[in-house]
Design an enzyme around this catalytic site. Structure first.
Site, PDB file in Angstrom:
ATOM      1  N   LYS A   1      12.925   1.979  14.809  1.00 50.62           N
ATOM      2  CA  LYS A   1      13.242   0.784  15.598  1.00 50.62           C
ATOM      3  C   LYS A   1      14.593   0.973  16.295  1.00 50.62           C
TER       4      LYS A   1
ATOM      5  N   HIS B   1       6.051  -3.274  28.726  1.00 47.38           N
ATOM      6  CA  HIS B   1       7.298  -3.667  28.050  1.00 47.38           C
ATOM      7  C   HIS B   1       7.648  -5.136  28.339  1.00 47.38           C
TER       8      HIS B   1
ATOM      9  N   ALA C   1       2.204  -5.396   7.173  1.00 49.77           N
ATOM     10  CA  ALA C   1       1.696  -5.223   8.537  1.00 49.77           C
ATOM     11  C   ALA C   1       2.051  -3.832   9.023  1.00 49.77           C
TER      12      ALA C   1
ATOM     13  N   THR D   1       5.537 -13.141  14.339  1.00 43.41           N
ATOM     14  CA  THR D   1       6.541 -12.677  15.287  1.00 43.41           C
ATOM     15  C   THR D   1       6.568 -13.537  16.553  1.00 43.41           C
ATOM     16  N   ASP D   2       7.696 -13.528  17.237  1.00 45.96           N
ATOM     17  CA  ASP D   2       7.766 -14.215  18.532  1.00 45.96           C
ATOM     18  C   ASP D   2       6.967 -13.484  19.613  1.00 45.96           C
ATOM     19  N   GLU D   3       6.588 -12.216  19.343  1.00 45.36           N
ATOM     20  CA  GLU D   3       5.881 -11.437  20.374  1.00 45.36           C
ATOM     21  C   GLU D   3       4.509 -12.018  20.697  1.00 45.36           C
TER      22      GLU D   3
ATOM     23  N   TYR E   1       0.058  -4.423  19.176  1.00 43.70           N
ATOM     24  CA  TYR E   1       0.722  -5.033  18.006  1.00 43.70           C
ATOM     25  C   TYR E   1       0.708  -6.557  18.102  1.00 43.70           C
ATOM     26  N   SER E   2       1.177  -7.093  19.230  1.00 46.04           N
ATOM     27  CA  SER E   2       1.295  -8.560  19.293  1.00 46.04           C
ATOM     28  C   SER E   2      -0.079  -9.221  19.340  1.00 46.04           C
TER      29      SER E   2
ATOM     30  N   LYS F   1      -1.138  -9.459  15.759  1.00 43.76           N
ATOM     31  CA  LYS F   1      -0.410 -10.525  15.048  1.00 43.76           C
ATOM     32  C   LYS F   1      -0.896 -11.907  15.502  1.00 43.76           C
TER      33      LYS F   1
ATOM     34  N   THR G   1      -5.075  -3.465   9.397  1.00 39.76           N
ATOM     35  CA  THR G   1      -4.131  -4.126   8.477  1.00 39.76           C
ATOM     36  C   THR G   1      -3.813  -5.553   8.935  1.00 39.76           C
TER      37      THR G   1
ATOM     38  N   LYS H   1       0.814  -1.221   0.000  1.00 42.37           N
ATOM     39  CA  LYS H   1       0.000   0.000   0.000  1.00 42.37           C
ATOM     40  C   LYS H   1       0.848   1.272   0.000  1.00 42.37           C
TER      41      LYS H   1
ATOM     42  N   ASP I   1       9.886   3.971  30.773  1.00 46.39           N
ATOM     43  CA  ASP I   1       9.763   2.666  30.127  1.00 46.39           C
ATOM     44  C   ASP I   1       8.574   2.633  29.168  1.00 46.39           C
TER      45      ASP I   1
HETATM   46  P1  NAD Z   1       7.747  -2.731   7.983  1.00 45.37           P
HETATM   47  O1  NAD Z   1       6.912  -1.841   8.848  1.00 45.37           O
HETATM   48  O2  NAD Z   1       9.153  -2.343   7.715  1.00 45.37           O
HETATM   49  O3  NAD Z   1       7.044  -2.919   6.552  1.00 45.37           O
HETATM   50  C1  NAD Z   1       5.698  -3.171   6.416  1.00 45.37           C
HETATM   51  C2  NAD Z   1       5.314  -2.978   4.947  1.00 45.37           C
HETATM   52  O4  NAD Z   1       3.926  -3.334   4.815  1.00 45.37           O
HETATM   53  C3  NAD Z   1       5.458  -1.537   4.446  1.00 45.37           C
HETATM   54  O5  NAD Z   1       6.110  -1.514   3.199  1.00 45.37           O
HETATM   55  C4  NAD Z   1       4.025  -1.042   4.320  1.00 45.37           C
HETATM   56  O6  NAD Z   1       3.831  -0.090   3.283  1.00 45.37           O
HETATM   57  C5  NAD Z   1       3.270  -2.339   4.047  1.00 45.37           C
HETATM   58  N1  NAD Z   1       1.870  -2.252   4.482  1.00 45.37           N
HETATM   59  C6  NAD Z   1       1.430  -1.829   5.712  1.00 45.37           C
HETATM   60  N2  NAD Z   1       0.087  -1.861   5.748  1.00 45.37           N
HETATM   61  C7  NAD Z   1      -0.329  -2.316   4.535  1.00 45.37           C
HETATM   62  C8  NAD Z   1      -1.608  -2.578   3.976  1.00 45.37           C
HETATM   63  N3  NAD Z   1      -2.740  -2.341   4.674  1.00 45.37           N
HETATM   64  N4  NAD Z   1      -1.672  -3.060   2.728  1.00 45.37           N
HETATM   65  C9  NAD Z   1      -0.527  -3.295   2.011  1.00 45.37           C
HETATM   66  N5  NAD Z   1       0.695  -3.034   2.478  1.00 45.37           N
HETATM   67  C10 NAD Z   1       0.798  -2.564   3.729  1.00 45.37           C
HETATM   68  O7  NAD Z   1       7.658  -4.167   8.634  1.00 45.37           O
HETATM   69  P2  NAD Z   1       8.793  -5.283   8.794  1.00 45.37           P
HETATM   70  O8  NAD Z   1       9.612  -4.985   9.989  1.00 45.37           O
HETATM   71  O9  NAD Z   1       9.447  -5.484   7.483  1.00 45.37           O
HETATM   72  O10 NAD Z   1       7.897  -6.559   9.164  1.00 45.37           O
HETATM   73  C11 NAD Z   1       7.351  -7.370   8.120  1.00 45.37           C
HETATM   74  C12 NAD Z   1       6.560  -8.505   8.734  1.00 45.37           C
HETATM   75  O11 NAD Z   1       7.409  -9.300   9.542  1.00 45.37           O
HETATM   76  C13 NAD Z   1       5.426  -8.046   9.647  1.00 45.37           C
HETATM   77  O12 NAD Z   1       4.332  -8.895   9.443  1.00 45.37           O
HETATM   78  C14 NAD Z   1       5.988  -8.211  11.050  1.00 45.37           C
HETATM   79  O13 NAD Z   1       4.954  -8.472  11.973  1.00 45.37           O
HETATM   80  C15 NAD Z   1       6.878  -9.422  10.853  1.00 45.37           C
HETATM   81  N6  NAD Z   1       8.028  -9.512  11.763  1.00 45.37           N
HETATM   82  C16 NAD Z   1       8.872  -8.454  11.932  1.00 45.37           C
HETATM   83  C17 NAD Z   1      10.013  -8.584  12.740  1.00 45.37           C
HETATM   84  C18 NAD Z   1      10.987  -7.452  12.922  1.00 45.37           C
HETATM   85  O14 NAD Z   1      11.907  -7.559  13.729  1.00 45.37           O
HETATM   86  N7  NAD Z   1      10.879  -6.348  12.179  1.00 45.37           N
HETATM   87  C19 NAD Z   1      10.245  -9.800  13.384  1.00 45.37           C
HETATM   88  C20 NAD Z   1       9.353 -10.866  13.214  1.00 45.37           C
HETATM   89  C21 NAD Z   1       8.253 -10.705  12.377  1.00 45.37           C
HETATM   90  O1  DAU Z   2      10.382  -9.706  18.325  1.00 44.16           O
HETATM   91  C1  DAU Z   2       9.981  -9.397  17.023  1.00 44.16           C
HETATM   92  C2  DAU Z   2       9.506  -7.959  16.970  1.00 44.16           C
HETATM   93  O2  DAU Z   2      10.650  -7.143  17.087  1.00 44.16           O
HETATM   94  C3  DAU Z   2       8.741  -7.643  15.692  1.00 44.16           C
HETATM   95  O3  DAU Z   2       7.560  -8.395  15.655  1.00 44.16           O
HETATM   96  C4  DAU Z   2       8.390  -6.149  15.622  1.00 44.16           C
HETATM   97  O4  DAU Z   2       7.771  -5.852  14.388  1.00 44.16           O
HETATM   98  C5  DAU Z   2       9.686  -5.368  15.749  1.00 44.16           C
HETATM   99  O5  DAU Z   2       9.407  -3.972  15.741  1.00 44.16           O
HETATM  100  C6  DAU Z   2      10.428  -5.740  17.026  1.00 44.16           C
HETATM  101  O6  DAU Z   2       9.699  -5.309  18.199  1.00 44.16           O
HETATM  102  P1  DAU Z   2      10.441  -4.657  19.463  1.00 44.16           P
HETATM  103  O7  DAU Z   2       9.453  -3.880  20.233  1.00 44.16           O
HETATM  104  O8  DAU Z   2      11.252  -5.657  20.187  1.00 44.16           O
HETATM  105  O9  DAU Z   2      11.476  -3.692  18.665  1.00 44.16           O
HETATM  106  P2  DAU Z   2      11.946  -2.181  18.909  1.00 44.16           P
HETATM  107  O10 DAU Z   2      13.079  -1.923  17.962  1.00 44.16           O
HETATM  108  O11 DAU Z   2      10.822  -1.213  18.929  1.00 44.16           O
HETATM  109  O12 DAU Z   2      12.539  -2.236  20.388  1.00 44.16           O
HETATM  110  C7  DAU Z   2      13.565  -3.154  20.729  1.00 44.16           C
HETATM  111  C8  DAU Z   2      13.844  -2.980  22.218  1.00 44.16           C
HETATM  112  O13 DAU Z   2      14.448  -1.696  22.418  1.00 44.16           O
HETATM  113  C9  DAU Z   2      12.603  -2.993  23.074  1.00 44.16           C
HETATM  114  O14 DAU Z   2      12.901  -3.642  24.301  1.00 44.16           O
HETATM  115  C10 DAU Z   2      12.306  -1.512  23.322  1.00 44.16           C
HETATM  116  C11 DAU Z   2      13.692  -0.882  23.327  1.00 44.16           C
HETATM  117  N1  DAU Z   2      13.789   0.501  22.821  1.00 44.16           N
HETATM  118  C12 DAU Z   2      13.230   0.813  21.626  1.00 44.16           C
HETATM  119  C13 DAU Z   2      13.330   2.089  21.110  1.00 44.16           C
HETATM  120  C14 DAU Z   2      12.705   2.448  19.778  1.00 44.16           C
HETATM  121  C15 DAU Z   2      14.510   1.449  23.560  1.00 44.16           C
HETATM  122  O15 DAU Z   2      15.037   1.155  24.649  1.00 44.16           O
HETATM  123  N2  DAU Z   2      14.621   2.708  23.045  1.00 44.16           N
HETATM  124  C16 DAU Z   2      14.048   3.082  21.864  1.00 44.16           C
HETATM  125  O16 DAU Z   2      14.157   4.274  21.459  1.00 44.16           O
END
Ligand code: NAD
Ligand code: DAU
Length: 366
Positions: free
Chosen positions: A211, A306, A97, A146-148, A172-173, A176, A114, A48, A302
């Site tokens: 992130k 969390h 997502a 995700t593991d969340e 979020y979790s 998912k 979404t 999207k 925090d």
């Molecule tokens: P991201 O936020 O970087 O990318 C999400 C993408 O989805 C974007 O390009 C966005 O435009 C698209 N999108 C969002 N809503 C949409 C909609 N309604 N229709 C079509 N497209 C849409 O996310 P990411 O970090 O790449 O995560 C991808 C997937 O992996 C997610 O499902 C997330 O839950 C899962 N995941 C992420 C992590 C992580 O650490 N980032 C870990 C485990 C699982």
């Molecule tokens: O475990 C998988 C998940 O990991 C994915 O499903 C999610 O899409 C992805 O965003 C990620 O989630 P987290 O919440 O773990 O990621 P984030 O990078 O937001 O945060 C990582 C850790 O760092 C978390 O304990 C919160 C902390 N944090 C995060 C930010 C942005 C900080 O301490 N300071 C910060 O500014």
């Protein structure tokens, strides 16, 4: 093989698209292993284009005749069904997502729309398309989760695996987890051949700077304060994004329908340890003209709700499908720091036009 990849302009989705269409394709790996038939891959990227999407992340493959992007919202069922009827996919890899926990605290609506409704519409579109062409048995629907969804581990608990009970604790979790349940239901009820992966935290190139890891790299480069939530003792299990992309494609090619695979990097670190390592690596790259960057670390309020610790036991995908993570954490982090230093063209416009690094997710009622 025609694959519809959703969310292919995001962080992990773009790594999957590059892996499928780039020079180091799974075809090359299969040639070496002498397994699976070699077949051309064509990708329809269903994205999207939200704030988290960047076309630059697929620039290396976007000129390929085997790549197409359609700007469709996955919650728009009729648009999805039309696109599927035109493209005739053999498989779906579902990554689209809303992905940021802090944003889900500030505004959960988009996460329900979404992640829950969108996944439902996508399942329906896949099912109708597979039935329309009478290919239900050979069709594959890989749901990237995700593991969340498993909640929060104590320090002495065993890592999550495929048998862990669901216990989501953030908007979020929860969204998912709901999507995982819908995917399982479509397998059991309608016979759609679905495969679920539950992965730990990813890091690497093209990671949106909301992130932890990219945010800390860019703030450290700029010599700005580094906001660590709480005392920095929360633990995440980090996996390099290209290893995750390989795991997803492995699950598509070799996974068994109806099964779930837990994917992790076997790299548990406290947040404080991660941020300190980033400080040291940026100091090593840029010198310490702003002083020792560890002094930029600030402990801030925090995150509400969390989760203390995530960790994954990925024995099943390793033993049954032959996937193993290949990039060690400190090395992957150094590569990532280097990538951000070399690719300001990618992240600078994001900071100026989409997100300037402010605190998100403090749960203030609006
Ligand atoms: P991201 O936020 O970087 O990318 C999400 C993408 O989805 C974007 O390009 C966005 O435009 C698209 N999108 C969002 N809503 C949409 C909609 N309604 N229709 C079509 N497209 C849409 O996310 P990411 O970090 O790449 O995560 C991808 C997937 O992996 C997610 O499902 C997330 O839950 C899962 N995941 C992420 C992590 C992580 O650490 N980032 C870990 C485990 C699982
Ligand atoms: O475990 C998988 C998940 O990991 C994915 O499903 C999610 O899409 C992805 O965003 C990620 O989630 P987290 O919440 O773990 O990621 P984030 O990078 O937001 O945060 C990582 C850790 O760092 C978390 O304990 C919160 C902390 N944090 C995060 C930010 C942005 C900080 O301490 N300071 C910060 O500014």
């Amino acid at each position: 093989m025609k694959i519809a990849v959703t969310g292919g302009l995001g962080f992990i989705g773009s790594a999957v698209v590059r892996h499928l269409l780039g020079p180091t394709t799974p075809r090359g790996e299969d040639t070496i292993r002498g397994e699976d038939p070699i077949e051309p891959i064509e990708v329809m990227n269903v994205d999207k284009v939200t704030y988290a999407a960047t076309t630059g992340s697929v620039a290396s493959v976007a000129e390929s005749p085997f790549y197409h992007h359609v700007a469709i919202d996955i919650a728009d069922g009729s648009a999805l069904r039309e696109a599927f009827a035109r493209f005739e996919p053999d498989a779906v890899i579902h990554l689209a997502a809303e992905s940021h926990v802090d944003r889900s605290i500030d505004g959960p609506d988009a996460f329900v729309r979404t992640n829950v409704v969108g996944t439902y519409e996508l399942l329906q579109a896949a099912r109708f398309e597979a039935e329309r062409r009478n290919v239900l048995d050979s069709f594959r629907f890989v749901h990237v989760s995700t593991d969340e969804v498993f909640g929060s581990l104590g320090l002495d608990d065993e890592p999550f695996d495929e048998t862990t009970a669901y216990d989501p604790r953030s908007p979020y979790s929860a969204s998912k987890a709901a999507s995982d349940h819908f995917v399982r239901a479509w397998h059991e009820t309608y016979g759609l051949p679905t495969i679920i992966t539950n992965c730990s935290n990813n890091y690497g190139p093209f990671h949106f700077p909301e992130k932890l890891i990219p945010l800390m790299i860019l703030k450290a480069v700029a010599g700005q304060p580094l906001p660590v939530y709480g005392r920095g003792d929360n633990i995440r299990d980090w996996l390099y994004v290209e290893d995750h992309a390989r795991a997803i494609v492995t699950a598509l090619r070799r996974g068994e329908p109806g099964q779930t695979y837990a994917v992790g990097g076997n790299a548990e670190r406290t947040n404080l340890d991660v941020v300190q390592t980033i400080c040291d690596q940026v100091d090593a790259e840029l010198g310490d003209e702003v002083g020792d960057r560890r002094n930029l670390i600030e402990f801030v309020a925090d995150r509400p709700g969390h989760d203390l610790r995530y960790a994954i036991d990925s024995s099943k995908i390793q033993q049954e499908l032959g996937w193993v993570p290949s990039i060690e954490f400190t090395d992957g982090l150094a590569r990532t720091v280097r990538w951000y230093l070399d690719n300001e063209w990618w992240w600078r416009p994001l900071l100026s036009e989409r997100y300037d690094g402010q605190r998100l997710g403090v749960a203030v009622a609006s």
